[in-house]
Design a protein around this motif. Structure first.
Motif, PDB file in Angstrom:
ATOM      1  N   LEU A 109       0.559  -1.096  -0.034  1.00 51.86           N
ATOM      2  CA  LEU A 109       0.026  -0.018  -0.230  1.00 51.86           C
ATOM      3  C   LEU A 109       1.061   1.299   0.051  1.00 51.86           C
ATOM      4  O   LEU A 109       1.839   1.273   0.860  1.00 51.86           O
ATOM      5  N   ALA A 110       0.519   2.223  -0.765  1.00 55.93           N
ATOM      6  CA  ALA A 110       1.142   3.532  -0.585  1.00 55.93           C
ATOM      7  C   ALA A 110       0.832   4.334   0.508  1.00 55.93           C
ATOM      8  O   ALA A 110       1.781   5.163   1.162  1.00 55.93           O
ATOM      9  N   ASP A 111      -0.240   3.947   1.210  1.00 51.49           N
ATOM     10  CA  ASP A 111      -0.647   4.479   2.549  1.00 51.49           C
ATOM     11  C   ASP A 111      -1.354   3.488   3.509  1.00 51.49           C
ATOM     12  O   ASP A 111      -2.298   2.966   3.188  1.00 51.49           O
ATOM     13  N   SER A 112      -0.775   3.312   4.625  1.00 55.31           N
ATOM     14  CA  SER A 112      -1.376   2.113   5.501  1.00 55.31           C
ATOM     15  C   SER A 112      -2.410   2.773   6.569  1.00 55.31           C
ATOM     16  O   SER A 112      -2.558   1.985   7.323  1.00 55.31           O
ATOM     17  N   ALA A 113      -2.730   3.891   6.304  1.00 55.04           N
ATOM     18  CA  ALA A 113      -3.638   4.609   7.529  1.00 55.04           C
ATOM     19  C   ALA A 113      -4.859   3.857   7.937  1.00 55.04           C
ATOM     20  O   ALA A 113      -5.182   3.695   8.891  1.00 55.04           O
ATOM     21  N   LEU A 114      -5.401   3.004   6.823  1.00 55.02           N
ATOM     22  CA  LEU A 114      -6.583   2.447   6.878  1.00 55.02           C
ATOM     23  C   LEU A 114      -6.310   1.262   7.982  1.00 55.02           C
ATOM     24  O   LEU A 114      -7.314   0.619   8.743  1.00 55.02           O
ATOM     25  N   PHE A 115      -5.070   0.837   7.954  1.00 57.78           N
ATOM     26  CA  PHE A 115      -4.801  -0.507   9.061  1.00 57.78           C
ATOM     27  C   PHE A 115      -3.824   0.106  10.218  1.00 57.78           C
ATOM     28  O   PHE A 115      -3.328  -0.708  10.791  1.00 57.78           O
ATOM     29  N   ARG A 116      -4.194   1.250  10.561  1.00 61.45           N
ATOM     30  CA  ARG A 116      -3.376   1.591  11.841  1.00 61.45           C
ATOM     31  C   ARG A 116      -4.605   1.576  12.904  1.00 61.45           C
ATOM     32  O   ARG A 116      -5.609   2.285  12.945  1.00 61.45           O
ATOM     33  N   PHE A 117      -4.735   0.618  13.773  1.00 56.35           N
ATOM     34  CA  PHE A 117      -5.558   0.346  14.617  1.00 56.35           C
ATOM     35  C   PHE A 117      -5.375   1.040  15.972  1.00 56.35           C
ATOM     36  O   PHE A 117      -4.329   1.173  16.283  1.00 56.35           O
ATOM     37  N   THR A 118      -6.477   1.528  16.533  1.00 58.08           N
ATOM     38  CA  THR A 118      -6.289   2.127  17.853  1.00 58.08           C
ATOM     39  C   THR A 118      -7.261   1.795  18.972  1.00 58.08           C
ATOM     40  O   THR A 118      -8.483   1.557  18.442  1.00 58.08           O
ATOM     41  N   ASP A 119      -6.759   1.194  19.770  1.00 61.20           N
ATOM     42  CA  ASP A 119      -7.533   0.551  20.825  1.00 61.20           C
ATOM     43  C   ASP A 119      -8.458  -0.721  20.309  1.00 61.20           C
ATOM     44  O   ASP A 119      -9.418  -0.907  20.711  1.00 61.20           O
ATOM     45  N   GLY A 120      -7.588  -1.423  19.238  1.00 58.06           N
ATOM     46  CA  GLY A 120      -8.523  -2.457  18.714  1.00 58.06           C
ATOM     47  C   GLY A 120      -9.523  -2.300  17.538  1.00 58.06           C
ATOM     48  O   GLY A 120     -10.418  -3.101  17.533  1.00 58.06           O
TER      49      GLY A 120
END
Length: 382
Positions: free
Chosen positions: A327-338
């Protein structure tokens, strides 16, 4: 707008991606794969491509019907997975053309964030307490683990007790406020499954997944459902709403269609709606790559009876090849508190790094499912 071509890419560790191009420069990405049979699915994609190249990509439902019903022989893992990847890419194009995420096209969001879980322990589960503790420290509120490695049809008391001990270790690390899911992976014969689910009641699993093989009669699954109070989940090896009805009739609490196997976004939505009639929840199976996960998440945001989403970051199959690498940007898969935040980008909400994908395809892969044997040399389920 017309579809001009479909390309496929074998991507390590065990994935297959596809790209649909159009004459207006808008493209869409999909992930059609059967783990261990990527080459077979790749051939099926290019056969099915003949039915959509030259057509309007925005006629998604019509394409889905033609891809499924346009051949006399239909369904099964290979054809359903090939269809699924094409379906992902068509929805991706539709969202990009209209400038909205796919879940907006599915009726809009019904939640603001999606809960996800992580895997621990591997195929032969070990080190459970430490592995679960690490996921808790990372903020996850749920984990899943295999119940055991290779199992005889009727396991010894020691094997059954070892499975329970691992589940107890996971529960100790999780505490009472987090969730534990336990995957039987179809490795367990029905009589043993009935025994094990009763034993596992004390750790209060969120669900027990695929307790028996999916090809066994629905009444056998019903006997496992009725053996305990543990919610039963299944569906990663079911490919259509027609296959899900018997297991819902058997009383499962959670359906787990895979976005890369069960006909794509279009069919996941229908399976979820069918499950809603039975009071069952949707927890899409997804130990795969970033496109499949993005597709599942788009469905999750628009599905009222969604429960939790599987994701594969850090999974034991990856061998250093993580989904975010493509991915060019992995923001969608940066999980916060699950949890994963709601994507706002158009289409599937991800930007695929096409150069990385094309480089990966130059090497490709030949991943195959393990073949397991018991001490007597007899074949057993992986």
């Amino acid at each position: 707008m017309k579809i001009t071509g479909i390309e496929t890419f074998l991507v390590q560790p065990r994935w297959l991606f596809l790209k649909i191009s159009t004459d207006e420069g808008v493209s869409g990405w999909g992930e059609p794969v059967v783990e261990g049979r990527a080459g077979t699915v790749r051939a099926a994609v290019h056969e099915l491509a003949e039915l959509v190249v030259g057509e309007d990509p925005l006629r998604i439902e019509d394409h889905w019907q033609v891809l499924r019903r346009g051949g006399f022989y239909r369904g099964g893992p290979v054809l359903s997975s090939a269809m699924a990847g094409i379906d992902h890419a068509l929805w991706d194009i539709a969202g990009k053309v209209r400038g909205v995420p796919v879940h907006e096209l599915l009726g809009g969001p019904v939640r603001d964030r999606v809960r996800v879980y992580s895997w621990v322990g591997g195929d032969r589960p070990s080190g459970i307490f430490d592995a679960v503790s690490a996921q808790v420290a990372a903020g996850f509120t749920a984990v899943k683990m295999n119940v055991a490695g290779p199992l005889a049809p009727i396991a010894s008391p020691a094997e059954a007790n070892a499975a329970l001990a691992r589940a107890r270790a996971a529960r100790e690390a999780l505490g009472p406020d987090r969730d534990l899911a336990i995957d039987f992976h179809g490795r367990v014969a029905p009589a043993l499954a009935r025994r094990l689910v009763r034993m596992l009641e004390e750790v209060q699993p969120m669900f027990v997944e695929e307790p028996i093989l999916p090809e066994l009669p629905a009444e056998v699954l019903a006997s496992v459902v009725g053996a305990s109070t543990v919610p039963i989940a299944t569906g990663e090896r079911l490919y259509s709403r027609w296959e899900f009805k018997p297991v819902l009739d058997a009383g499962v609490a959670v359906v787990q269609p895979d976005p890369s196997h069960a006909g794509g976004i279009s069919e996941l939505r229908r399976i979820a709606s069918l499950a809603e009639i039975y009071g069952a929840s949707l927890a899409p199976h997804c130990p795969l790559g970033p496109i499949a996960l993005a597709a599942a998440m788009q469905v999750a945001f628009a599905t009222p009876n969604f429960l939790i989403q599987e994701q594969s970051l850090g999974m034991h199959y990856h061998d250093g090849h993580e989904p975010v690498a493509y991915l060019a940007d992995s923001a969608l898969f940066r999980f916060t508190d699950g949890y994963a935040a709601r994507p706002t980008g158009p289409g599937l909400g991800i930007e695929v790094d096409e150069e990385a994908v094309r480089r990966a395809d130059e090497t490709g892969h030949r991943w195959r499912s393990p073949v397991w044997r018991l001490d007597d040399g007899g074949l057993t389920e992986w």
